[in-house]
Design a protein around this motif. Sequence first.
Motif, PDB file in Angstrom:
ATOM      1  N   ALA A   1      16.634  21.604  -8.729  1.00 35.76           N
ATOM      2  CA  ALA A   1      15.731  22.606  -9.304  1.00 35.76           C
ATOM      3  C   ALA A   1      14.798  21.954 -10.317  1.00 35.76           C
ATOM      4  CB  ALA A   1      16.538  23.723  -9.967  1.00 35.76           C
ATOM      5  N   ARG A   2      15.354  21.069 -11.130  1.00 35.91           N
ATOM      6  CA  ARG A   2      14.571  20.428 -12.188  1.00 35.91           C
ATOM      7  C   ARG A   2      13.429  19.592 -11.613  1.00 35.91           C
ATOM      8  NH1 ARG A   2      17.270  15.949 -15.985  1.00 35.91           N
ATOM      9  NH2 ARG A   2      17.313  14.976 -13.946  1.00 35.91           N
ATOM     10  N   THR A   3      13.674  18.979 -10.485  1.00 38.67           N
ATOM     11  CA  THR A   3      12.621  18.179  -9.845  1.00 38.67           C
ATOM     12  C   THR A   3      11.644  19.063  -9.065  1.00 38.67           C
ATOM     13  OG1 THR A   3      14.018  16.240  -9.715  1.00 38.67           O
ATOM     14  CG2 THR A   3      12.205  16.348  -8.146  1.00 38.67           C
ATOM     15  N   LEU A   4      12.176  20.011  -8.289  1.00 35.54           N
ATOM     16  CA  LEU A   4      11.309  20.802  -7.404  1.00 35.54           C
ATOM     17  C   LEU A   4      10.393  21.748  -8.162  1.00 35.54           C
ATOM     18  CD1 LEU A   4      13.830  21.575  -4.523  1.00 35.54           C
ATOM     19  CD2 LEU A   4      11.968  19.895  -4.545  1.00 35.54           C
ATOM     20  N   ILE A   5      10.798  22.195  -9.348  1.00 36.08           N
ATOM     21  CA  ILE A   5       9.981  23.156 -10.093  1.00 36.08           C
ATOM     22  C   ILE A   5       8.625  22.553 -10.485  1.00 36.08           C
ATOM     23  CG2 ILE A   5      10.771  22.654 -12.449  1.00 36.08           C
ATOM     24  CD1 ILE A   5      10.887  25.727 -12.883  1.00 36.08           C
ATOM     25  N   THR A   6       8.563  21.235 -10.589  1.00 39.58           N
ATOM     26  CA  THR A   6       7.294  20.591 -10.966  1.00 39.58           C
ATOM     27  C   THR A   6       6.382  20.385  -9.755  1.00 39.58           C
ATOM     28  OG1 THR A   6       8.143  18.346 -10.675  1.00 39.58           O
ATOM     29  CG2 THR A   6       8.449  19.338 -12.851  1.00 39.58           C
ATOM     30  N   GLN A   7       6.840  20.771  -8.578  1.00 47.11           N
ATOM     31  CA  GLN A   7       6.064  20.648  -7.333  1.00 47.11           C
ATOM     32  C   GLN A   7       5.475  19.259  -7.131  1.00 47.11           C
ATOM     33  OE1 GLN A   7       3.633  24.388  -8.066  1.00 47.11           O
ATOM     34  NE2 GLN A   7       4.286  24.705  -5.956  1.00 47.11           N
ATOM     35  N   PRO A   8       6.331  18.224  -7.125  1.00 47.82           N
ATOM     36  CA  PRO A   8       5.820  16.880  -6.867  1.00 47.82           C
ATOM     37  C   PRO A   8       5.248  16.777  -5.447  1.00 47.82           C
ATOM     38  CG  PRO A   8       8.226  16.869  -6.939  1.00 47.82           C
ATOM     39  CD  PRO A   8       7.794  18.253  -7.278  1.00 47.82           C
ATOM     40  N   LYS A   9       4.278  15.901  -5.283  1.00 49.24           N
ATOM     41  CA  LYS A   9       3.698  15.718  -3.948  1.00 49.24           C
ATOM     42  C   LYS A   9       4.716  15.133  -2.985  1.00 49.24           C
ATOM     43  CE  LYS A   9      -1.112  15.339  -5.125  1.00 49.24           C
ATOM     44  NZ  LYS A   9      -2.275  14.464  -5.268  1.00 49.24           N
ATOM     45  N   LEU A  10       5.635  14.347  -3.562  1.00 48.52           N
ATOM     46  CA  LEU A  10       6.669  13.695  -2.760  1.00 48.52           C
ATOM     47  C   LEU A  10       7.982  13.748  -3.541  1.00 48.52           C
ATOM     48  CD1 LEU A  10       7.494  11.859  -0.313  1.00 48.52           C
ATOM     49  CD2 LEU A  10       6.849   9.910  -1.763  1.00 48.52           C
ATOM     50  N   VAL A  11       9.060  14.130  -2.852  1.00 44.68           N
ATOM     51  CA  VAL A  11      10.381  14.193  -3.483  1.00 44.68           C
ATOM     52  C   VAL A  11      11.255  13.093  -2.879  1.00 44.68           C
ATOM     53  CG1 VAL A  11      12.385  15.645  -3.931  1.00 44.68           C
ATOM     54  CG2 VAL A  11      10.133  16.697  -3.691  1.00 44.68           C
ATOM     55  N   LEU A  12      11.835  12.266  -3.722  1.00 46.90           N
ATOM     56  CA  LEU A  12      12.723  11.204  -3.252  1.00 46.90           C
ATOM     57  C   LEU A  12      14.148  11.542  -3.656  1.00 46.90           C
ATOM     58  CD1 LEU A  12      10.558   8.126  -4.336  1.00 46.90           C
ATOM     59  CD2 LEU A  12      10.591   9.300  -2.116  1.00 46.90           C
ATOM     60  N   LEU A  13      15.031  11.605  -2.682  1.00 49.54           N
ATOM     61  CA  LEU A  13      16.413  12.012  -2.926  1.00 49.54           C
ATOM     62  C   LEU A  13      17.322  10.829  -2.589  1.00 49.54           C
ATOM     63  CD1 LEU A  13      15.959  15.348  -0.946  1.00 49.54           C
ATOM     64  CD2 LEU A  13      16.039  15.177  -3.428  1.00 49.54           C
ATOM     65  N   ASP A  14      17.916  10.242  -3.618  1.00 48.23           N
ATOM     66  CA  ASP A  14      18.748   9.043  -3.383  1.00 48.23           C
ATOM     67  C   ASP A  14      20.225   9.415  -3.323  1.00 48.23           C
ATOM     68  OD1 ASP A  14      19.738   6.547  -3.004  1.00 48.23           O
ATOM     69  OD2 ASP A  14      18.752   5.643  -4.741  1.00 48.23           O
TER      70      ASP A  14
ATOM     71  N   GLU B   1       0.846  -1.194   0.000  1.00 49.95           N
ATOM     72  CA  GLU B   1       0.000   0.000   0.000  1.00 49.95           C
ATOM     73  C   GLU B   1       0.878   1.238   0.000  1.00 49.95           C
ATOM     74  OE1 GLU B   1      -2.572   0.667   3.442  1.00 49.95           O
ATOM     75  OE2 GLU B   1      -2.748   2.786   2.891  1.00 49.95           O
ATOM     76  N   ILE B   2       0.640   2.122  -0.960  1.00 51.79           N
ATOM     77  CA  ILE B   2       1.284   3.440  -0.929  1.00 51.79           C
ATOM     78  C   ILE B   2       0.182   4.483  -1.099  1.00 51.79           C
ATOM     79  CG2 ILE B   2       3.077   4.934  -1.873  1.00 51.79           C
ATOM     80  CD1 ILE B   2       4.296   2.443  -3.226  1.00 51.79           C
ATOM     81  N   THR B   3      -0.085   5.203  -0.020  1.00 55.02           N
ATOM     82  CA  THR B   3      -1.107   6.252  -0.069  1.00 55.02           C
ATOM     83  C   THR B   3      -0.407   7.593   0.042  1.00 55.02           C
ATOM     84  OG1 THR B   3      -2.723   4.797   0.979  1.00 55.02           O
ATOM     85  CG2 THR B   3      -3.193   7.153   1.042  1.00 55.02           C
ATOM     86  N   LEU B   4      -0.629   8.458  -0.944  1.00 59.67           N
ATOM     87  CA  LEU B   4      -0.004   9.778  -0.963  1.00 59.67           C
ATOM     88  C   LEU B   4      -1.101  10.826  -1.096  1.00 59.67           C
ATOM     89  CD1 LEU B   4       2.506  11.591  -1.098  1.00 59.67           C
ATOM     90  CD2 LEU B   4       2.646  11.105  -3.551  1.00 59.67           C
ATOM     91  N   ASP B   5      -1.189  11.708  -0.115  1.00 53.58           N
ATOM     92  CA  ASP B   5      -2.197  12.765  -0.123  1.00 53.58           C
ATOM     93  C   ASP B   5      -3.605  12.181  -0.350  1.00 53.58           C
ATOM     94  OD1 ASP B   5      -3.171  15.323  -0.005  1.00 53.58           O
ATOM     95  OD2 ASP B   5      -2.587  15.876  -2.043  1.00 53.58           O
ATOM     96  N   GLY B   6      -3.875  11.092   0.341  1.00 56.44           N
ATOM     97  CA  GLY B   6      -5.208  10.498   0.296  1.00 56.44           C
ATOM     98  C   GLY B   6      -5.504   9.613  -0.900  1.00 56.44           C
ATOM     99  N   GLN B   7      -4.500   9.441  -1.796  1.00 52.44           N
ATOM    100  CA  GLN B   7      -4.746   8.645  -3.002  1.00 52.44           C
ATOM    101  C   GLN B   7      -3.855   7.401  -3.021  1.00 52.44           C
ATOM    102  OE1 GLN B   7      -3.429  10.426  -6.684  1.00 52.44           O
ATOM    103  NE2 GLN B   7      -4.733   9.104  -7.935  1.00 52.44           N
ATOM    104  N   ARG B   8      -4.442   6.245  -3.330  1.00 52.30           N
ATOM    105  CA  ARG B   8      -3.626   5.032  -3.489  1.00 52.30           C
ATOM    106  C   ARG B   8      -2.869   5.126  -4.806  1.00 52.30           C
ATOM    107  NH1 ARG B   8      -5.151   0.613   0.130  1.00 52.30           N
ATOM    108  NH2 ARG B   8      -3.763  -0.706  -1.118  1.00 52.30           N
ATOM    109  N   ILE B   9      -1.560   4.989  -4.772  1.00 50.64           N
ATOM    110  CA  ILE B   9      -0.768   5.181  -5.996  1.00 50.64           C
ATOM    111  C   ILE B   9       0.040   3.953  -6.397  1.00 50.64           C
ATOM    112  CG2 ILE B   9      -0.583   7.693  -5.684  1.00 50.64           C
ATOM    113  CD1 ILE B   9       2.391   7.133  -4.797  1.00 50.64           C
ATOM    114  N   GLU B  10      -0.019   2.880  -5.590  1.00 54.47           N
ATOM    115  CA  GLU B  10       0.924   1.784  -5.848  1.00 54.47           C
ATOM    116  C   GLU B  10       0.694   1.074  -7.184  1.00 54.47           C
ATOM    117  OE1 GLU B  10      -1.243   1.647  -3.279  1.00 54.47           O
ATOM    118  OE2 GLU B  10      -2.497  -0.079  -3.715  1.00 54.47           O
ATOM    119  N   LYS B  11      -0.476   1.248  -7.766  1.00 58.33           N
ATOM    120  CA  LYS B  11      -0.716   0.594  -9.051  1.00 58.33           C
ATOM    121  C   LYS B  11      -0.551   1.548 -10.234  1.00 58.33           C
ATOM    122  CE  LYS B  11      -3.668  -3.199  -7.509  1.00 58.33           C
ATOM    123  NZ  LYS B  11      -3.911  -2.853  -6.073  1.00 58.33           N
ATOM    124  N   LEU B  12      -0.291   2.823  -9.947  1.00 58.90           N
ATOM    125  CA  LEU B  12      -0.154   3.808 -11.026  1.00 58.90           C
ATOM    126  C   LEU B  12       1.228   3.720 -11.681  1.00 58.90           C
ATOM    127  CD1 LEU B  12      -1.676   7.018  -9.352  1.00 58.90           C
ATOM    128  CD2 LEU B  12      -2.824   5.333 -10.806  1.00 58.90           C
TER     129      LEU B  12
END
Length: 212
Positions: free
Chosen positions: A148-161, A62-73
């Motif tokens: 900058a390239r990632t943050l400008i799109t305002q993702p709901k979640l940012v993953l930094l590896d 299960e991955i729920t982000l901002d109230g939406q299930r996204i694990e199958k997207l």
Amino acid sequence: MSYLIVRNIHKTWETVTVDFSLECEKGTMTCLLGPSGCGKSTVLNIISGLEKNDPDYEAQLEITLDGQRIEKLAPRLRGVGMVFQSGALFNHMNIVNNVAYGLISQGMKKKEALKKASDFLPEFGLSGFERRMPQTLSGGERQRVALARTLITQPKLVLLDEPLSALDADLRKRLAAQIRDWQKKMGFTAIMVTHDVSEAEAVADNIVRFSK
Ligand SMILES: Nc1ncnc2c1ncn2[C@@H]1O[C@H](COP(=O)(O)OP(=O)(O)O)[C@@H](O)[C@H]1O
Ligand SMILES: [Mg+2]
């Protein structure tokens, strides 16, 4: 309900089984801290959709982000942005085009996207970098472009590896502090992987420790 809920990541590689669950609140930075090979990147890749749970555990994920299930997207529909250790910039595009790319692929008109990207650069210490090519940048500058390239799109979640691990210690410290400042100012929600305790302590609201 938490802004991000991750339940039942389960992935077996030859050397390690990754079993993982996590909850994060909106606007927070969570650090995944642990030695090389313990499965930190695997966790990020499953959240972003680049990697799958073991088949027997797919139904439990299960991955729920901002109230939406996204694990199958599909990955591009999850609202998740990623930054990797090596930046992975488009080498044939100048900096402003690199930063505008995500906006254009979200459907923004090219002219508007380039203007927005150009206005975004100073925040990242990249004033005057519009026409520079990625190969002409230092490691620290490249990572700032990647952020900058990632943050400008305002993702709901940012993953930094491990976005800082290719940089020398001084620069790493400075950029870690900047990431923290940007996070506070822009209010994005992020998970950052690191194997460096002091880096985790410098940027994180929460630290999740992995062991092997
Ligand atoms: N695609 C893959 N195929 C086989 N083994 C993999 C793959 N991805 C990761 N692994 C293995 O799984 C373990 C965990 O990897 P990873 O998640 O990259 O760890 P970390 O990011 O903590 O260093 C490592 O031993 C790695 O070699
Ligand atoms: Mg890794």
